[in-house]
Scaffold this motif. Structure first.
Motif, mmCIF file in Angstrom:
data_model
loop_
_atom_site.group_PDB
_atom_site.id
_atom_site.type_symbol
_atom_site.label_atom_id
_atom_site.label_comp_id
_atom_site.label_asym_id
_atom_site.label_seq_id
_atom_site.Cartn_x
_atom_site.Cartn_y
_atom_site.Cartn_z
ATOM 1 N N LYS A 12 0.568 -1.233 -0.008
ATOM 2 C CA LYS A 12 0.362 -0.075 -0.080
ATOM 3 C C LYS A 12 0.707 1.551 -0.206
ATOM 4 C CE LYS A 12 -3.565 2.308 2.911
ATOM 5 N NZ LYS A 12 -3.016 3.198 2.685
ATOM 6 N N SER A 13 0.443 1.895 -0.337
ATOM 7 C CA SER A 13 1.713 3.038 -0.660
ATOM 8 C C SER A 13 0.578 4.339 -0.463
ATOM 9 C CB SER A 13 1.614 4.272 -2.481
ATOM 10 O OG SER A 13 0.242 4.116 -2.901
ATOM 11 N N THR A 14 1.101 5.995 0.267
ATOM 12 C CA THR A 14 0.548 6.227 1.207
ATOM 13 C C THR A 14 0.859 8.025 0.515
ATOM 14 O OG1 THR A 14 2.241 6.221 3.047
ATOM 15 C CG2 THR A 14 1.405 8.200 3.466
ATOM 16 N N ARG A 15 -0.997 8.453 -0.202
ATOM 17 C CA ARG A 15 -1.612 9.083 -0.851
ATOM 18 C C ARG A 15 -1.471 10.262 0.459
ATOM 19 N NH1 ARG A 15 -3.408 8.493 -6.381
ATOM 20 N NH2 ARG A 15 -5.035 10.014 -5.719
ATOM 21 N N HIS A 42 2.534 9.830 -3.134
ATOM 22 C CA HIS A 42 2.291 10.731 -4.200
ATOM 23 C C HIS A 42 1.265 11.737 -3.519
ATOM 24 C CE1 HIS A 42 0.030 9.935 -7.572
ATOM 25 N NE2 HIS A 42 0.068 10.610 -7.407
ATOM 26 N N LEU A 43 1.641 12.438 -4.100
ATOM 27 C CA LEU A 43 1.479 13.867 -3.585
ATOM 28 C C LEU A 43 0.109 14.609 -4.762
ATOM 29 C CD1 LEU A 43 1.210 16.353 -1.418
ATOM 30 C CD2 LEU A 43 2.530 17.681 -3.137
ATOM 31 N N VAL A 44 -1.142 14.855 -4.091
ATOM 32 C CA VAL A 44 -2.615 15.427 -4.340
ATOM 33 C C VAL A 44 -2.352 16.651 -4.223
ATOM 34 C CG1 VAL A 44 -4.729 15.081 -5.064
ATOM 35 C CG2 VAL A 44 -3.213 12.794 -4.769
ATOM 36 N N VAL A 45 -3.004 17.234 -4.945
ATOM 37 C CA VAL A 45 -2.678 19.224 -4.588
ATOM 38 C C VAL A 45 -4.330 19.774 -5.134
ATOM 39 C CG1 VAL A 45 -2.163 21.234 -4.262
ATOM 40 C CG2 VAL A 45 0.094 19.794 -4.580
ATOM 41 N N GLY A 46 -4.741 20.069 -4.156
ATOM 42 C CA GLY A 46 -6.342 20.575 -4.594
ATOM 43 C C GLY A 46 -6.280 21.805 -4.880
ATOM 44 N N ILE A 47 -6.880 22.256 -5.482
ATOM 45 C CA ILE A 47 -6.565 24.878 -5.408
ATOM 46 C C ILE A 47 -8.316 24.727 -6.074
ATOM 47 C CG2 ILE A 47 -5.637 25.820 -7.256
ATOM 48 C CD1 ILE A 47 -3.559 24.089 -8.272
ATOM 49 N N HIS A 48 -8.150 25.755 -5.102
ATOM 50 C CA HIS A 48 -9.439 26.608 -4.507
ATOM 51 C C HIS A 48 -9.586 26.813 -6.179
ATOM 52 C CE1 HIS A 48 -9.052 24.923 -0.808
ATOM 53 N NE2 HIS A 48 -8.393 25.893 -0.466
ATOM 54 N N THR A 49 -10.616 27.315 -6.505
ATOM 55 C CA THR A 49 -11.475 28.074 -7.771
ATOM 56 C C THR A 49 -11.446 29.909 -7.301
ATOM 57 O OG1 THR A 49 -14.051 28.024 -7.074
ATOM 58 C CG2 THR A 49 -13.265 26.381 -8.482
ATOM 59 N N GLU A 79 -0.198 15.330 -9.241
ATOM 60 C CA GLU A 79 -1.631 14.957 -9.130
ATOM 61 C C GLU A 79 -1.938 16.643 -8.815
ATOM 62 O OE1 GLU A 79 -5.548 12.525 -8.766
ATOM 63 O OE2 GLU A 79 -3.870 11.858 -7.944
ATOM 64 N N VAL A 80 -2.901 16.958 -9.187
ATOM 65 C CA VAL A 80 -3.853 18.440 -9.345
ATOM 66 C C VAL A 80 -5.290 17.784 -9.254
ATOM 67 C CG1 VAL A 80 -4.116 20.643 -10.054
ATOM 68 C CG2 VAL A 80 -1.557 19.981 -10.286
ATOM 69 N N VAL A 81 -5.760 18.787 -8.434
ATOM 70 C CA VAL A 81 -7.798 18.621 -8.619
ATOM 71 C C VAL A 81 -7.782 19.738 -8.471
ATOM 72 C CG1 VAL A 81 -8.716 18.187 -7.106
ATOM 73 C CG2 VAL A 81 -7.410 16.323 -7.470
ATOM 74 N N GLU A 82 -8.210 19.819 -9.238
ATOM 75 C CA GLU A 82 -9.094 22.197 -9.946
ATOM 76 C C GLU A 82 -10.643 21.953 -8.996
ATOM 77 O OE1 GLU A 82 -9.012 22.336 -14.063
ATOM 78 O OE2 GLU A 82 -7.295 21.740 -14.333
ATOM 79 N N GLY A 83 -10.309 22.859 -8.210
ATOM 80 C CA GLY A 83 -11.712 23.275 -7.517
ATOM 81 C C GLY A 83 -11.889 22.381 -6.525
ATOM 82 N N SER A 84 -11.214 22.100 -5.736
ATOM 83 C CA SER A 84 -10.999 22.034 -4.385
ATOM 84 C C SER A 84 -12.341 22.724 -3.667
ATOM 85 C CB SER A 84 -9.758 21.691 -4.245
ATOM 86 O OG SER A 84 -9.099 22.285 -3.754
ATOM 87 N N CYS A 98 -6.779 9.164 -0.271
ATOM 88 C CA CYS A 98 -5.809 10.401 0.365
ATOM 89 C C CYS A 98 -5.948 9.829 2.095
ATOM 90 C CB CYS A 98 -5.331 11.760 -0.022
ATOM 91 S SG CYS A 98 -5.278 12.345 -1.277
ATOM 92 N N ASP A 99 -4.731 9.335 2.503
ATOM 93 C CA ASP A 99 -4.353 8.878 3.851
ATOM 94 C C ASP A 99 -4.429 10.489 4.858
ATOM 95 O OD1 ASP A 99 -3.487 6.133 3.755
ATOM 96 O OD2 ASP A 99 -2.687 7.269 1.866
#
Length: 356
Positions: A12-15, A42-49, A79-84, A98-99
């Motif tokens: 299992k990987s840590t996100r 693994h780094l996931v980044v959410g970006i606000h509108t 990874e980028v998540v648009e509109g978090s 994500c953990d």
């Protein structure tokens, strides 16, 4: 429990999840993301509108598209998540498997003064990294307004989070940001040079296209004194050390030459084994040395002019802020007031605990 566990090679990987406004994207943002990535795989980044940012903090300087592009180019971001959502909840963590969520040791507040991470803190899925002292978006806006009005900088230092005290670079920080490799035999080495002040999407598109000309990109970075000589008026806005870290955080950049000469000479090209020299379509900055800095690479047919496709410049970023000066001043004051109110409340609670 995570709804979508992830596995790498059977384990299992840590996100890790990070989110934010990421306005006037700077090396402080990159340093936070670097630390967050070190906590997982693994780094996931959410970006606000833009709408969410305006509601809770005030109008952003960079557009939503610019902020997404800038964050996606930071080398620790997977990874980028648009509109978090502005208030991070368990649903967004679970949706992206994500953990935990990671943020700096400053506190981010909503327009109502509420901690945006209170829900995941209560659930035990929050981690904290060290905020980079001496840099903030609020502080950069203050610097830009001072440059535009040709006045001395007004330090915003009442709040330890918003305050923009001087950034002090260490050798260790350069090592943390570099993590690069020297060019290998057979690599096509590309060289560009410039100020790269207020690192923005125009710079990014230019570097992206320059990197496509080879597979090892060296960026020559002008000193503060050189930039001040041809631009004047309190330029550069960001110091040599700050501009250096912004470039090192960019995934297209392989190496940076600190205090690079304006002229790209035969000696410089031979020293760094440069195959291609690239320059932007805007040419040499007004007021710079009159001689063409690309004279030699042009003579040996190793110069390529790049059209980044973007018309964003440092001057246009300054114009955006000056045009909306009152809105940005109000934004800065509002943000600092909320932080100071929270700090006072925290201090009162601490005093109550000590006396009770």
């Amino acid at each position: 429990m995570l709804e979508k566990p992830n596995f790498q090679n059977g384990a299992k990987s840590t996100r890790v999840w990070c989110d934010g406004c990421y306005d006037l994207v700077h090396f402080g943002h990159a340093n936070s993301l670097r630390q967050a990535k070190a906590l997982g795989d693994h780094l996931v980044v959410g970006i606000h509108t833009d709408e969410e940012v305006t509601k809770h903090k005030g109008p952003p300087v960079f557009t939503f598209e610019e902020r997404c592009k800038m964050i996606s180019a930071i080398k620790w971001v997977d990874e980028v998540v648009e509109g978090s959502p502005y208030v991070t909840d368990l649903e967004i963590l679970n949706e992206h498997a994500c953990d935990f969520c990671c943020h700096g040791d400053d506190i981010t507040l909503t327009d109502a003064g509420e901690d945006t991470y209170h829900k995941i803190k209560e659930a035990g899925r929050y981690r904290e990294v060290q905020r980079t002292p001496g840099i903030s978006t609020t502080g950069l806006v203050d610097r830009i307004l001072a440059v535009a009005e040709k006045t001395n900088r007004k330090e915003l230092a009442k709040s330890p989070w918003t305050g923009s005290s001087k950034f002090l670079l260490t050798a260790g920080k350069i090592v943390q940001f570099s993590q690069g490799r020297p060019p290998k035999e057979g690599d096509v080495v590309v060289y560009v040079v410039g100020a790269f002040d207020l690192f923005h999407v125009g710079h990014l598109y230019f570097l992206e296209k320059a990197r496509e000309l080879g597979n090892y990109l060296i960026v020559g970075l002008y000193s503060d004194q050189v930039i001040n000589r041809y631009k004047g008026d309190n330029h550069p806005i960001m110091t040599l050390h700050e501009r250096l870290l912004s470039l090192l955080a960019c995934k297209y950049v392989s190496e940076v030459v600190i205090d690079a000469p304006m002229a790209v000479t035969k000696d410089l090209m031979e020293w760094f084994k440069i195959d291609v020299v690239a320059g932007g379509r805007f040419g040499v900055e007004d007021g710079a040395d009159s001689d063409d800095p690309y004279k030699y690479p042009k003579e040996v047919r190793k110069f390529v002019e790049i059209n980044s496709g973007s018309d964003v410049t440092t001057e246009k970023i300054i114009e955006r802020i000056v045009k909306n000066k009152l809105e940005y001043m109000e934004r800065n004051e509002k943000k600092e007031k909320k932080e100071l109110d929270l700090i006072n409340e925290m201090e009162k609670k601490q005093e109550w605990k000590q006396t009770s």
